[in-house]
Scaffold this motif. Structure first.
Motif, PDB file in Angstrom:
ATOM      1  N   GLU A 146       0.831  -1.208   0.000  1.00  0.00           N
ATOM      2  CA  GLU A 146       0.000   0.000   0.000  1.00  0.00           C
ATOM      3  C   GLU A 146       0.865   1.257   0.000  1.00  0.00           C
ATOM      4  N   ASP A 147       1.926   1.254   0.793  1.00  0.00           N
ATOM      5  CA  ASP A 147       2.806   2.421   0.875  1.00  0.00           C
ATOM      6  C   ASP A 147       3.510   2.683  -0.452  1.00  0.00           C
ATOM      7  N   VAL A 148       3.993   1.607  -1.093  1.00  0.00           N
ATOM      8  CA  VAL A 148       4.677   1.759  -2.371  1.00  0.00           C
ATOM      9  C   VAL A 148       3.714   2.285  -3.438  1.00  0.00           C
ATOM     10  N   THR A 149       2.503   1.743  -3.460  1.00  0.00           N
ATOM     11  CA  THR A 149       1.516   2.191  -4.440  1.00  0.00           C
ATOM     12  C   THR A 149       1.235   3.679  -4.281  1.00  0.00           C
ATOM     13  N   ALA A 150       1.086   4.121  -3.030  1.00  0.00           N
ATOM     14  CA  ALA A 150       0.821   5.542  -2.776  1.00  0.00           C
ATOM     15  C   ALA A 150       2.021   6.407  -3.155  1.00  0.00           C
ATOM     16  N   THR A 154       4.859   9.524  -9.458  1.00  0.00           N
ATOM     17  CA  THR A 154       6.182   9.467 -10.096  1.00  0.00           C
ATOM     18  C   THR A 154       6.329   8.362 -11.127  1.00  0.00           C
ATOM     19  N   LEU A 155       5.538   7.313 -11.027  1.00  0.00           N
ATOM     20  CA  LEU A 155       5.616   6.214 -11.992  1.00  0.00           C
ATOM     21  C   LEU A 155       4.407   6.295 -12.919  1.00  0.00           C
ATOM     22  N   ARG A 156       4.667   6.534 -14.178  1.00  0.00           N
ATOM     23  CA  ARG A 156       3.584   6.682 -15.137  1.00  0.00           C
ATOM     24  C   ARG A 156       3.196   5.328 -15.717  1.00  0.00           C
ATOM     25  N   ALA A 157       2.675   4.499 -14.866  1.00  0.00           N
ATOM     26  CA  ALA A 157       2.225   3.170 -15.272  1.00  0.00           C
ATOM     27  C   ALA A 157       1.130   2.726 -14.322  1.00  0.00           C
ATOM     28  N   TYR A 206       0.175  -7.457  -8.335  1.00  0.00           N
ATOM     29  CA  TYR A 206       1.378  -8.263  -8.109  1.00  0.00           C
ATOM     30  C   TYR A 206       2.637  -7.463  -8.417  1.00  0.00           C
ATOM     31  N   GLN A 207       2.541  -6.485  -9.344  1.00  0.00           N
ATOM     32  CA  GLN A 207       3.703  -5.659  -9.650  1.00  0.00           C
ATOM     33  C   GLN A 207       4.008  -4.705  -8.494  1.00  0.00           C
ATOM     34  N   ALA A 208       2.958  -4.111  -7.906  1.00  0.00           N
ATOM     35  CA  ALA A 208       3.164  -3.261  -6.728  1.00  0.00           C
ATOM     36  C   ALA A 208       3.764  -4.081  -5.598  1.00  0.00           C
ATOM     37  N   GLN A 268       8.683  -3.146 -12.776  1.00  0.00           N
ATOM     38  CA  GLN A 268       8.887  -3.308 -11.335  1.00  0.00           C
ATOM     39  C   GLN A 268      10.264  -2.784 -10.932  1.00  0.00           C
ATOM     40  N   ALA A 269      11.265  -3.081 -11.742  1.00  0.00           N
ATOM     41  CA  ALA A 269      12.614  -2.588 -11.434  1.00  0.00           C
ATOM     42  C   ALA A 269      12.662  -1.063 -11.496  1.00  0.00           C
ATOM     43  N   ILE A 270      11.978  -0.483 -12.479  1.00  0.00           N
ATOM     44  CA  ILE A 270      11.968   0.983 -12.581  1.00  0.00           C
ATOM     45  C   ILE A 270      11.269   1.595 -11.374  1.00  0.00           C
TER      46      ILE A 270
END
Length: 523
Positions: free
Chosen positions: A50-54, A59-62, A67-69, A98-100
């Motif tokens: 949840e934190d990463v998604t927020a 900043t990530l245009r995708a 599963y990627q989050a 995911q790496a980006i």
């Protein structure tokens, strides 16, 4: 479902897991299926995701799939705890994005390094610019690096890393990402030594095939990203490799338990159920009379000349195999008579029929071959008989030429047929305009063929993908096909038979070797 997600989010905000989570949340199996994950660990994973998604929302245009989050959050947690990680998702599930996303989260820590096959340098630069415009990708081919600030992503190929290892080793990197990391499967090579000399607190290996030939390759990846946890190859072989080779399922389970904290590998069936199916069709093609005669002549000459011993034997066996496989592709490749193409090779004629049908139906098609000359014959046939241009994607092209071919093919008005070198184009490309894939000749390693097929069967594909393999009947190609059919002792790790198969054939005595290579006339 909505109530369950709400409960998870309440826990993520600090509520007690035991009070709010459903009973099933306390019985979640780990990635290896050998233990139960505690509610606290499950909540931590959910909170991290949840934190990463927020954090990436601006900043990530995708549009990240769940599963990627989770993969990005896992990379942050695992590199923080272990110093390295292996993201081994099946081909086509978006390891690059995911790496980006992971690189974005570490951008302020300093310059970062991405090492990949040379053919993918341009693709990585393009993807970073597309998904993370705040980052500054820098394609590097050995010039002085100078001062690199936070937000800079140096993208370079493995040959450049090998040739300028001292420059890379002298720099301090916040992160080092090794794409298609199976390139580093032999720790004794100069490129593997150069990769291990890279200094970075977070090291990530990306690969859809952590094991191509044997488990020593898996140890090499684990040692690359977490050298303190997987230090001694001899211990790894004693505890895992030898008992697994002897058929021990307990050792297989021990291995999964040991690598579970460091290796994350999801399959399409697990996380991308909405991805269209992949349909395999194996076609056995008869040899023409010309092919039969030439096949026997080539093998008779090899037998008369002898296969020698030692390194010479390996070279002669490989030369004989190559010549026999060329006969299977088209006899003119060996005889030199290329005036007429149709009617002389069963496989060539079958491929022609497939291409003709797909052209009539409007189905773009990818054709993979190991041999550039075979690709040139197919392209010539497409021009002469169908009146269409079929570009050839091969290792001799520049980055710009490769990128132009991919962009052109992916466009709505792109060429209807694309011919590709199995090695040059088998990884890292997205070619989802095609839903039909033909493997014109057979490679020893099924993982390599699977990687190539997944250029079309990946996220973004909307149609079922048909993968057709062509095998010449009664020949050594049937032996290769039989090797593909044998089940691996480690399902999900991508084991298969690679170049070592040639060495194994060379170890046979002459009678057994000829029995494998000779045409099976009784079939």
């Amino acid at each position: 479902m909505g109530a369950s997600v709400t409960a998870w989010r309440n826990v993520a905000r600090g509520a007690d897991a035991g009070d709010l989570l459903p009973v099933a949340a306390h019985a979640t199996p780990n990635a290896a299926g050998t233990a139960i994950v505690s509610a606290e660990r499950a909540v931590r994973a959910f909170r991290d995701t949840e934190d990463v998604t927020a954090a990436l929302r601006g900043t990530l245009r995708a549009s990240l799939r769940p599963y990627q989050a989770r993969g990005i959050a896992w990379l942050h947690r695992t590199t923080s705890e272990y110093g390295g990680a292996v993201l081994a998702d099946e081909m086509g599930l978006g390891k690059t994005v995911q790496a980006i996303g992971f690189l974005i989260g570490r951008a302020t820590d300093g310059p970062q390094l991405v090492v990949c096959p040379t053919s993918l340098v341009g693709n990585w630069v393009h993807e970073i610019e597309r998904f993370a415009p705040e980052l500054r990708p820098l394609p590097w081919r050995g010039t002085p690096l100078g001062d690199l600030g936070p937000g800079t992503i140096v993208v370079t190929g493995y040959p450049t890393l090998r040739g300028h290892s001292d420059v890379v080793a002298e720099s301090e990197w916040a992160t080092a990402v090794f794409d298609e990391a199976q390139v580093l499967k032999n720790p004794r090579t100069q490129v593997s030594k150069a990769a291990r000399a890279v200094t970075a607190p977070a090291r990530v290996a990306l690969t859809g095939t952590p094991v191509e030939n044997n488990l020593d390759e898996l140890w090499a990846l684990l040692n690359l990203v977490t050298p303190t946890a997987f230090t001694h190859k001899a211990r790894f072989r004693r505890r895992f490799v030898r008992p697994i080779e002897e058929g021990s399922q307990a050792a297989v389970q021990r291995l999964h338990d040991a690598i579970e904290p460091i290796v994350l590998g999801r399959r399409k069936l697990q996380v991308a159920a909405n991805l269209p199916p992949k349909i395999h069709t194996d076609l056995v093609c008869d040899l023409t009379g010309e092919q039969q005669r030439l096949y026997d002549e080539v093998l008779d000459r090899a037998e008369a000349d002898g296969f020698g011993a030692g390194a010479e034997r390996n070279a002669r066996v490989l030369a004989a195999l190559t010549a026999l496989k060329q006969v299977c592709n088209h006899p003119g490749l060996v005889s030199g008579d290329l005036a007429e193409l149709i009617g002389r090779s069963g496989k060539f004629d079958v491929c022609s029929d497939i291409l003709a049908a797909n052209l009539e139906l409007g189905y773009p098609t990818l054709v993979f071959t190991q041999y550039r000359r075979t690709g040139e014959l197919l392209a010539r046939h497409c021009a002469e008989n169908f009146g269409v241009r079929a570009p050839i994607f091969h290792g001799g092209l520049s980055h710009a030429e490769r990128g132009e071919i991919v962009t052109d093919f992916q466009s709505a008005q792109g060429p209807p047929i694309l011919i590709l070198s199995l090695r040059a184009a088998g990884t890292g490309l997205t070619l989802t305009r095609a839903a039909d894939v033909v493997h014109y000749d057979r490679w020893w390693n099924p993982a390599v063929e699977a990687q190539a097929s997944d250029r079309a069967h990946r996220i973004g594909q909307t149609r079922p993908v048909t993968v057709t393999t062509l095998t010449s009947a009664t020949t050594v190609e049937e032996h290769i096909a039989g090797m593909h059919d044998r089940k691996s002792a480690l399902a999900g790790l991508g084991t298969g038979a690679g170049r070592s198969a040639v060495a194994r054939l060379a170890r046979l005595d002459d009678d057994d070797l000829l029995a494998v290579l000779r045409r099976k006339r009784g079939n």
